[in-house]
Design a protein around this motif. Structure first.
Motif, PDB file in Angstrom:
ATOM      1  N   UNK A   1       1.314   2.205  -2.796  1.00  0.00           N
ATOM      2  CA  UNK A   1       1.877   2.814  -1.586  1.00  0.00           C
ATOM      3  C   UNK A   1       1.893   1.818  -0.424  1.00  0.00           C
ATOM      4  N   UNK A   2       0.804   1.067  -0.286  1.00  0.00           N
ATOM      5  CA  UNK A   2       0.736   0.076   0.788  1.00  0.00           C
ATOM      6  C   UNK A   2       1.767  -1.035   0.580  1.00  0.00           C
ATOM      7  N   UNK A   3       1.948  -1.450  -0.657  1.00  0.00           N
ATOM      8  CA  UNK A   3       2.923  -2.505  -0.937  1.00  0.00           C
ATOM      9  C   UNK A   3       4.335  -2.025  -0.612  1.00  0.00           C
ATOM     10  N   UNK A   4       4.644  -0.791  -0.992  1.00  0.00           N
ATOM     11  CA  UNK A   4       5.970  -0.239  -0.671  1.00  0.00           C
ATOM     12  C   UNK A   4       6.177  -0.239   0.841  1.00  0.00           C
ATOM     13  N   UNK A   5       5.155   0.168   1.571  1.00  0.00           N
ATOM     14  CA  UNK A   5       5.251   0.178   3.032  1.00  0.00           C
ATOM     15  C   UNK A   5       5.450  -1.245   3.576  1.00  0.00           C
ATOM     16  N   UNK A   6       4.736  -2.210   3.015  1.00  0.00           N
ATOM     17  CA  UNK A   6       4.916  -3.599   3.434  1.00  0.00           C
ATOM     18  C   UNK A   6       6.338  -4.078   3.146  1.00  0.00           C
ATOM     19  N   UNK A   7       6.847  -3.743   1.965  1.00  0.00           N
ATOM     20  CA  UNK A   7       8.207  -4.154   1.617  1.00  0.00           C
ATOM     21  C   UNK A   7       9.224  -3.479   2.522  1.00  0.00           C
TER      22      UNK A   7
ATOM     23  N   UNK B   1       0.693  -8.929   2.024  1.00  0.00           N
ATOM     24  CA  UNK B   1       0.786  -8.717   0.581  1.00  0.00           C
ATOM     25  C   UNK B   1      -0.261  -9.533  -0.158  1.00  0.00           C
ATOM     26  N   UNK B   2      -0.480 -10.762   0.271  1.00  0.00           N
ATOM     27  CA  UNK B   2      -1.496 -11.599  -0.390  1.00  0.00           C
ATOM     28  C   UNK B   2      -2.883 -10.993  -0.229  1.00  0.00           C
ATOM     29  N   UNK B   3      -3.201 -10.444   0.940  1.00  0.00           N
ATOM     30  CA  UNK B   3      -4.500  -9.775   1.117  1.00  0.00           C
ATOM     31  C   UNK B   3      -4.628  -8.586   0.158  1.00  0.00           C
ATOM     32  N   UNK B   4      -3.558  -7.834  -0.012  1.00  0.00           N
ATOM     33  CA  UNK B   4      -3.576  -6.671  -0.883  1.00  0.00           C
ATOM     34  C   UNK B   4      -3.748  -7.101  -2.349  1.00  0.00           C
ATOM     35  N   UNK B   5      -3.046  -8.138  -2.748  1.00  0.00           N
ATOM     36  CA  UNK B   5      -3.136  -8.631  -4.136  1.00  0.00           C
ATOM     37  C   UNK B   5      -4.513  -9.225  -4.410  1.00  0.00           C
ATOM     38  N   UNK B   6      -5.083  -9.916  -3.443  1.00  0.00           N
ATOM     39  CA  UNK B   6      -6.365 -10.606  -3.625  1.00  0.00           C
ATOM     40  C   UNK B   6      -7.572  -9.687  -3.521  1.00  0.00           C
ATOM     41  N   UNK B   7      -7.363  -8.422  -3.130  1.00  0.00           N
ATOM     42  CA  UNK B   7      -8.501  -7.485  -2.993  1.00  0.00           C
ATOM     43  C   UNK B   7      -9.231  -7.412  -4.328  1.00  0.00           C
ATOM     44  N   UNK B   8     -10.525  -7.590  -4.310  1.00  0.00           N
ATOM     45  CA  UNK B   8     -11.285  -7.624  -5.586  1.00  0.00           C
ATOM     46  C   UNK B   8     -11.217  -6.295  -6.324  1.00  0.00           C
ATOM     47  N   UNK B   9     -11.176  -6.401  -7.643  1.00  0.00           N
ATOM     48  CA  UNK B   9     -11.120  -5.229  -8.500  1.00  0.00           C
ATOM     49  C   UNK B   9     -12.462  -4.638  -8.777  1.00  0.00           C
TER      50      UNK B   9
ATOM     51  N   UNK C   1      -9.086  -1.491  -7.411  1.00  0.00           N
ATOM     52  CA  UNK C   1      -9.890  -0.262  -7.424  1.00  0.00           C
ATOM     53  C   UNK C   1      -9.091   1.010  -7.104  1.00  0.00           C
ATOM     54  N   UNK C   2      -7.990   0.874  -6.381  1.00  0.00           N
ATOM     55  CA  UNK C   2      -7.159   2.038  -6.031  1.00  0.00           C
ATOM     56  C   UNK C   2      -5.690   1.656  -6.236  1.00  0.00           C
ATOM     57  N   UNK C   3      -5.224   1.606  -7.487  1.00  0.00           N
ATOM     58  CA  UNK C   3      -3.870   1.112  -7.750  1.00  0.00           C
ATOM     59  C   UNK C   3      -2.770   1.954  -7.108  1.00  0.00           C
ATOM     60  N   UNK C   4      -2.939   3.255  -7.032  1.00  0.00           N
ATOM     61  CA  UNK C   4      -1.930   4.108  -6.400  1.00  0.00           C
ATOM     62  C   UNK C   4      -1.828   3.840  -4.910  1.00  0.00           C
ATOM     63  N   UNK C   5      -2.972   3.730  -4.255  1.00  0.00           N
ATOM     64  CA  UNK C   5      -2.982   3.437  -2.826  1.00  0.00           C
ATOM     65  C   UNK C   5      -2.425   2.034  -2.565  1.00  0.00           C
ATOM     66  N   UNK C   6      -2.776   1.069  -3.424  1.00  0.00           N
ATOM     67  CA  UNK C   6      -2.260  -0.292  -3.260  1.00  0.00           C
ATOM     68  C   UNK C   6      -0.740  -0.305  -3.412  1.00  0.00           C
TER      69      UNK C   6
END
Length: 192
Positions: free
Chosen positions: A155-161, A184-192, A148-153
């Motif tokens: 940004x969060x992934x970059x921060x996690x990495x 990362x798995x929680x972020x990837x699994x977030x429903x669309x 639902x928020x690909x840009x925010x996701x």
């Protein structure tokens, strides 16, 4: 294998690239002096200056080469993935594998940025360009995933990495990798 791309490189230039990649990664960019580079690459000062003109030119080539290698690796990872979820999970596995590797020295882009504080310096500009590209690459994967928020996701992934590469280098690699994989798995699994 060096992260620095060869551009019709002479044998001396190739040796300088390989030695710079190894020493800049292991010991730091600023801490690695020209004399040590020359000694280990077995080239003369005249050859070095003929090839590069300055240490800064070699440093920039190192960062740009690392960027090119990262882009190629991520594009290959995406090409081999059967879905956006698989691409993101493969990226998580690759980052976790790097961070857990013996002798891991952190992220070369973060390390370079920490050594060049002036944001206008060409090295910092190259680092920023890499990070922008990486964030955009992730945003595209999250958009394909239907997040639902690909840009925010992204940004969060970059921060996690960033967190896993810093945490694995400076602290407990096992804990950093485990936390990264869970988040990362929680972020990837977030429903669309």
């Amino acid at each position: 294998m060096s992260g620095i791309p060869a551009r019709q490189a002479s044998p001396a230039r190739l040796r300088l690239q390989e030695v710079a990649d190894r020493l800049f990664t292991a010991d730091g960019i600023v801490a690695t002096g020209v004399d040590r580079l020359l000694s280990e690459a077995k080239v003369t000062k005249a050859t070095f200056y003929k090839q590069y003109g300055s240490k800064d030119a070699l440093i920039l080539e190192y960062v740009v080469g690392r960027d090119s290698a990262a882009r190629e690796a991520l594009q290959a990872l995406q090409a081999h993935a059967s879905s956006p979820v698989e691409a993101l999970r493969s990226l998580v596995a690759a980052a976790a594998g790097d961070a857990a590797r013996p002798g891991f020295r952190g992220d070369p882009f973060t390390n370079a940025a920490s050594e060049f504080t002036d944001r206008a310096h060409p090295v910092r500009v190259a680092v920023a360009e890499h990070r922008d590209w990486f964030t955009g690459f992730l945003e595209d994967r999250f958009r394909e995933l239907g997040h639902p928020r690909p840009g925010a996701a992204a940004d969060e992934f970059v921060l996690l990495r960033d967190g896993v590469v810093s945490g694995a280098y400076a602290g407990d690699a096992v804990a950093a990798v485990s936390a990264f994989e869970r988040a990362a798995e929680r972020l990837i699994a977030q429903p669309g």
